[in-house]
Design a protein around this motif. Structure first.
Motif, PDB file in Angstrom:
ATOM      1  N   GLY A   8       0.771  -1.231   0.000  1.00 34.08           N
ATOM      2  CA  GLY A   8       0.000   0.000   0.000  1.00 34.08           C
ATOM      3  C   GLY A   8       0.805   1.284   0.000  1.00 34.08           C
ATOM      4  O   GLY A   8       0.317   2.317  -0.440  1.00 34.08           O
ATOM      5  N   ALA A   9       2.059   1.263   0.444  1.00 36.96           N
ATOM      6  CA  ALA A   9       2.871   2.481   0.466  1.00 36.96           C
ATOM      7  C   ALA A   9       3.225   2.956  -0.942  1.00 36.96           C
ATOM      8  O   ALA A   9       3.455   4.152  -1.151  1.00 36.96           O
ATOM      9  CB  ALA A   9       4.145   2.247   1.267  1.00 36.96           C
ATOM     10  N   LEU A  20       8.910  -2.817  -4.576  1.00 42.26           N
ATOM     11  CA  LEU A  20       8.559  -2.276  -3.262  1.00 42.26           C
ATOM     12  C   LEU A  20       9.775  -1.738  -2.520  1.00 42.26           C
ATOM     13  O   LEU A  20       9.713  -0.691  -1.874  1.00 42.26           O
ATOM     14  CB  LEU A  20       7.860  -3.357  -2.422  1.00 42.26           C
ATOM     15  CG  LEU A  20       7.425  -2.944  -1.023  1.00 42.26           C
ATOM     16  CD1 LEU A  20       6.359  -1.859  -1.080  1.00 42.26           C
ATOM     17  CD2 LEU A  20       6.911  -4.156  -0.253  1.00 42.26           C
ATOM     18  N   HIS A  21      10.895  -2.416  -2.630  1.00 44.96           N
ATOM     19  CA  HIS A  21      12.077  -2.061  -1.845  1.00 44.96           C
ATOM     20  C   HIS A  21      13.011  -1.053  -2.514  1.00 44.96           C
ATOM     21  O   HIS A  21      13.947  -0.586  -1.882  1.00 44.96           O
ATOM     22  CB  HIS A  21      12.835  -3.332  -1.450  1.00 44.96           C
ATOM     23  CG  HIS A  21      12.031  -4.183  -0.518  1.00 44.96           C
ATOM     24  ND1 HIS A  21      11.549  -5.415  -0.891  1.00 44.96           N
ATOM     25  CD2 HIS A  21      11.577  -3.956   0.737  1.00 44.96           C
ATOM     26  CE1 HIS A  21      10.857  -5.920   0.122  1.00 44.96           C
ATOM     27  NE2 HIS A  21      10.850  -5.060   1.112  1.00 44.96           N
ATOM     28  N   ARG A  22      12.781  -0.710  -3.754  1.00 41.62           N
ATOM     29  CA  ARG A  22      13.636   0.272  -4.440  1.00 41.62           C
ATOM     30  C   ARG A  22      13.209   1.684  -4.089  1.00 41.62           C
ATOM     31  O   ARG A  22      12.039   2.031  -4.221  1.00 41.62           O
ATOM     32  CB  ARG A  22      13.556   0.080  -5.951  1.00 41.62           C
ATOM     33  CG  ARG A  22      14.332  -1.126  -6.428  1.00 41.62           C
ATOM     34  CD  ARG A  22      14.271  -1.189  -7.919  1.00 41.62           C
ATOM     35  NE  ARG A  22      14.847   0.003  -8.518  1.00 41.62           N
ATOM     36  CZ  ARG A  22      15.881  -0.001  -9.344  1.00 41.62           C
ATOM     37  NH1 ARG A  22      16.435  -1.137  -9.679  1.00 41.62           N
ATOM     38  NH2 ARG A  22      16.334   1.120  -9.858  1.00 41.62           N
ATOM     39  N   GLU A  23      14.159   2.509  -3.698  1.00 41.59           N
ATOM     40  CA  GLU A  23      13.849   3.891  -3.338  1.00 41.59           C
ATOM     41  C   GLU A  23      13.457   4.728  -4.543  1.00 41.59           C
ATOM     42  O   GLU A  23      12.652   5.655  -4.422  1.00 41.59           O
ATOM     43  CB  GLU A  23      15.034   4.527  -2.615  1.00 41.59           C
ATOM     44  CG  GLU A  23      15.196   4.008  -1.201  1.00 41.59           C
ATOM     45  CD  GLU A  23      16.249   4.767  -0.423  1.00 41.59           C
ATOM     46  OE1 GLU A  23      16.454   5.967  -0.696  1.00 41.59           O
ATOM     47  OE2 GLU A  23      16.861   4.147   0.455  1.00 41.59           O
ATOM     48  N   GLY A  56       4.724   1.556 -13.665  1.00 43.93           N
ATOM     49  CA  GLY A  56       5.387   2.166 -12.520  1.00 43.93           C
ATOM     50  C   GLY A  56       5.911   3.552 -12.830  1.00 43.93           C
ATOM     51  O   GLY A  56       6.033   3.944 -13.993  1.00 43.93           O
ATOM     52  N   MET A  57       6.190   4.293 -11.772  1.00 47.39           N
ATOM     53  CA  MET A  57       6.810   5.604 -11.893  1.00 47.39           C
ATOM     54  C   MET A  57       8.130   5.539 -11.144  1.00 47.39           C
ATOM     55  O   MET A  57       8.176   5.256  -9.959  1.00 47.39           O
ATOM     56  CB  MET A  57       5.926   6.685 -11.285  1.00 47.39           C
ATOM     57  CG  MET A  57       6.237   8.105 -11.767  1.00 47.39           C
ATOM     58  SD  MET A  57       7.818   8.795 -11.321  1.00 47.39           S
ATOM     59  CE  MET A  57       7.495   9.396  -9.701  1.00 47.39           C
ATOM     60  N   VAL A  58       9.199   5.744 -11.891  1.00 46.91           N
ATOM     61  CA  VAL A  58      10.544   5.686 -11.339  1.00 46.91           C
ATOM     62  C   VAL A  58      11.125   7.093 -11.383  1.00 46.91           C
ATOM     63  O   VAL A  58      11.050   7.771 -12.404  1.00 46.91           O
ATOM     64  CB  VAL A  58      11.429   4.714 -12.160  1.00 46.91           C
ATOM     65  CG1 VAL A  58      12.838   4.660 -11.600  1.00 46.91           C
ATOM     66  CG2 VAL A  58      10.802   3.336 -12.187  1.00 46.91           C
ATOM     67  N   GLU A  59      11.684   7.525 -10.270  1.00 47.71           N
ATOM     68  CA  GLU A  59      12.289   8.851 -10.211  1.00 47.71           C
ATOM     69  C   GLU A  59      13.735   8.773 -10.685  1.00 47.71           C
ATOM     70  O   GLU A  59      14.563   8.088 -10.095  1.00 47.71           O
ATOM     71  CB  GLU A  59      12.241   9.386  -8.783  1.00 47.71           C
ATOM     72  CG  GLU A  59      12.711  10.806  -8.664  1.00 47.71           C
ATOM     73  CD  GLU A  59      12.540  11.314  -7.254  1.00 47.71           C
ATOM     74  OE1 GLU A  59      11.714  12.205  -7.056  1.00 47.71           O
ATOM     75  OE2 GLU A  59      13.228  10.789  -6.350  1.00 47.71           O
TER      76      GLU A  59
END
Length: 138
Positions: free
Chosen positions: A13-14, A36-39, A66-69
């Motif tokens: 959920g985060a 889930l664990h990738r910042e 997904g959205m990756v910064e």
């Protein structure tokens, strides 16, 4: 459903609109946990089976969005998790559907001028890293 070593359902959920992820293969379970664990992954979703792309070979349903910064801003990515990145080995209509899905993502990106929309067939996070690294160096 993706569970930890104790068999307890993992809460996504985060970073996901869904608290739980239903995986249909081992490759999806590992990929979900890696996301889930990738910042740098700010949000992702295991796309529901109702999200389909029509192709001449039948409906295609990609696995992930997904959205990756990235250093230059965000990157929106669609991922298809398979046991191999060689689509010729997928068998049946999986290869042409996957190729048609990739063409659909590319066409949408080009027509809407979305330079940060990418798509890739991956087996794991190291394959996804390659796609993201290519995006950073582009």
């Amino acid at each position: 459903m993706v569970a930890d070593e104790d068999g307890t359902a993992v809460d996504f959920g985060a970073k996901s609109p869904y608290a739980h992820v239903v995986d249909s293969k081992h490759v999806e379970r590992k990929f979900a946990l890696d996301l889930l664990h990738r910042e740098d992954v700010k949000a992702f979703v295991k796309l529901p089976s109702s999200f389909t792309v029509p192709t001449p070979f039948g409906k295609y349903d990609p696995d992930w969005a997904g959205m990756v910064e990235l250093p230059d801003g965000g990157r929106y990515t669609g991922f298809e998790t398979k046991g191999t990145t060689n689509t010729a080995l997928l068998g049946g209509f999986q290869e042409p559907r996957t190729i048609a899905g990739q063409l659909d993502f590319t066409t949408v990106a080009e027509r809407l001028g979305l330079t940060d929309l990418k798509y890739a067939v991956v087996t794991d996070m190291s394959d996804a890293d390659g796609v993201l690294d290519d995006a950073i160096s582009a």
